[in-house]
Design an enzyme around this catalytic site. Sequence first.
Site, PDB file in Angstrom:
ATOM      1  N   GLU A  81     -30.817   3.897  45.719  1.00 20.72           N
ATOM      2  CA  GLU A  81     -29.390   4.084  46.432  1.00 20.72           C
ATOM      3  C   GLU A  81     -28.495   4.094  46.451  1.00 20.72           C
ATOM      4  OE1 GLU A  81     -28.837   3.961  51.465  1.00 20.72           O
ATOM      5  OE2 GLU A  81     -30.761   2.654  50.552  1.00 20.72           O
ATOM      6  N   LYS A 150     -27.187  11.653  53.057  1.00 21.31           N
ATOM      7  CA  LYS A 150     -28.131  11.252  54.149  1.00 21.31           C
ATOM      8  C   LYS A 150     -28.444  11.103  55.334  1.00 21.31           C
ATOM      9  CE  LYS A 150     -29.861   6.973  54.600  1.00 21.31           C
ATOM     10  NZ  LYS A 150     -29.341   4.811  54.692  1.00 21.31           N
ATOM     11  N   CYS A 211     -34.285   6.264  51.564  1.00 25.84           N
ATOM     12  CA  CYS A 211     -33.623   4.980  52.239  1.00 25.84           C
ATOM     13  C   CYS A 211     -34.394   5.599  53.709  1.00 25.84           C
ATOM     14  CB  CYS A 211     -33.404   4.076  52.519  1.00 25.84           C
ATOM     15  SG  CYS A 211     -33.426   2.701  52.585  1.00 25.84           S
ATOM     16  N   SER A 395     -34.486 -34.859  50.518  1.00 24.58           N
ATOM     17  CA  SER A 395     -34.297 -36.302  51.640  1.00 24.58           C
ATOM     18  C   SER A 395     -35.597 -36.703  51.305  1.00 24.58           C
ATOM     19  CB  SER A 395     -34.045 -35.521  52.805  1.00 24.58           C
ATOM     20  OG  SER A 395     -35.294 -34.696  53.361  1.00 24.58           O
TER      21      SER A 395
END
Length: 764
Positions: A81, A150, A211, A395
């Site tokens: 896309e 689309k 999509c 840490s």
Amino acid sequence: MHGPEYTRDTASLFKLPAIKKKEDFSSTLTKNHFFIMGHLVTVATCSLNQWALDIVGNQARILDSIRQAKEKRASLRIGPELEITGYGCLDHFLENDLCLHSWESLAEILDNELCNDMLIDIGMPVKHRNVLYNCRVISYNKKIALIRPKLALANDGNYYEMRYFSPWKGERIVEDFYLPRCITKVTGQEKVRIGDALVSTRDTCMGTETCEELFTPRAPNIGAGLDGCEIFSNSSGSHHELRKLDTRIDLIREATLKSGGIYLYANQQGCDGDRLYYDGCAMIIINGQIVAQGSQFSLADVEVVVATVDLEEVRSYRFAKSRAIQATQQPSYERIEVPMSLSSDEEEFNPFLKPSVPREVRFHSPEEEIALGPACFLWDYLRRSKQGGYFIPLSGGIDSCATSMIVFSMCRLVYHDIVEDKNKQVIKELRQIAGESSTSTWVPGSPQEVCGRVFHSAYMGMKTNSSTETRSRAKDLAKEIGSYHCDFDIDTVVTAITTLFTTVTKFVPKYKMHGGSNSSNLALQNIQARTRMVLSYLFAQLLPSVRGRNAKNPENTNPGSLLVLGSANVDESLRGYLTKYDCSSADINPIGGISKTDLKRFILYAADAFSMPLLHSFIDAPPTAELEPISADYVQSDEVDMGMTYNELSVFGNLRKRDHLGPYGMWSKLMHIWGDHLSPSQVYEKVRRFHYFYGINRHKATTLTPSLHCEQYGTDDNRYDMRPFLYPSLDWAWRKIEKAVKDMGDRGTRDPEKTEVDERKKTA
């Protein structure tokens, strides 16, 4: 089927031999070895690592994918896309320049000899009648056949497509589109059709989805398939999320299971400049069976997936009478005719050309997804930011350990691509990141050597608050993975700051265990955390110079800073259990979208997969911030400080974001989930405690370090999770729950576990 009905005008449009008489058509086909009844088709889809706004680089990757598809003898190529611009351009889509540059880039692509004799599907933004659409442009032999906009836009979660684009006018609506002059110069066309149409070749019919359309209840492939469309393409910009791929594959398989068809899925892959990682996994499916699948996580910029499919299998699959009845009632789509065959004349000369066989779908476990997805994201982020590596305040706890292991996983992938795959692009970029000269021939001898050049860590302790165990774990981990490690204490800096405060105010802040107030106790913890953030950026900026980066590469006038990594998990961000602008404030946070539960599973996986048994010591250690003094009978505990466990936070996060539940809905559902060990009043106490701390800490979410999105209940306030940051007390909900508990009588406060014991005693 379409054969001798093709017209002379259509043939000339696409620069095929002119056909003067209708009967000449078949002889022309025979001469050129075209077969109207051909049925074996080689098709290509791809995953491209596009970068938003990188028009030059994106074009090069598109052309490379076309070249690879052609070398594999494919006659159809589809791409992701918005591949010309990159998907994540965001508000840049509102700029007219982007549309202009898209057309200019497309013109160069169409004019390239690579694109001849292949049907090509390319994604780009297109403005039609002053409205911007997300489009596919289908072309053949320097001619545009169709612009397909689309129909359904992604507009939730991470996506805001309707901020830039408009959905197309409707199904089967097609209009004329007047082409820009730069295209006309190449194609000779002044206008083409734009809209929801199909493309017909001599041997089959093709339709496109983009999509989100696949995810809609009435996907376009349903109507197009009933109208005889045999090949569907889906060009996607779908991001990675833990455990999401199986949903995507189920939808793709379902698209062809009901009524048959060939489905090509293309996807963006990599970090294109934002908080998402697009996870590729290009696929080719026929009648619900996967015959080709690309990688989900890869350092390659271009990956082409090819399969040979049999059109006759689709036609045989569609013999069901129920489908035929629905097909007769399906409104017709406009068909744009392209005078070429997707099937090849090789069927006559190559009897060994066979359809690709079905294969098992390849999934990664969530632990593997954490090891691979964020690692690929970090590589893209590092090489594209052109910095000198990463720095992390290590840490000795599980969060910074998990972040470091993701970086080490990145180094393993880089080493593999260099040594096993001989990826020249990766070694070139690694040398640039490591400060090597342009003539360097350096090749790493291990993942640890890669890590030693690009990853830096530091343990910043406090003599009174930090344990020898955390210091040792940090040092051992750094040695095991090969990071450049520093170990020092920050007491003098913290003392200087608190002394300055006392000098100005005459007030001496004390820890709670030394008689101080809650405010003093919290302030003394926060100054340590914020001091570590300041020191992290100091070391990140100067360590490359300390290590002689310029000495190795005299031509490099900028040694490159290090990018500081944050390591606050999604549960801590949700609860607000972090100091604002502390060492979680960084350039990027690879684990900011991953739960503590999943991180623990990842560490257990990495202990075996990476052959590092020392990681078990991080799992066994209780989570602690180590910001308060340690005594013989007291060690600070994260879960005690938070008033809830990390597992409970994961539940709250999912109910809040994924299930869209407020306080009352949360309490009602948790009555069923936790009702076996908590009374309704106890559930209420936990729900109220969560919302109290969530509300008072919401302001922290507005300053969270940008994190890679991995989890459905992510807390990214700037993009994914839009909520107020100033909350009232939710008294209406609390009164409603309190009344419901009161109406339950003894059942509302009775401990389920104690009740079960009492019932067993009565029975005995």
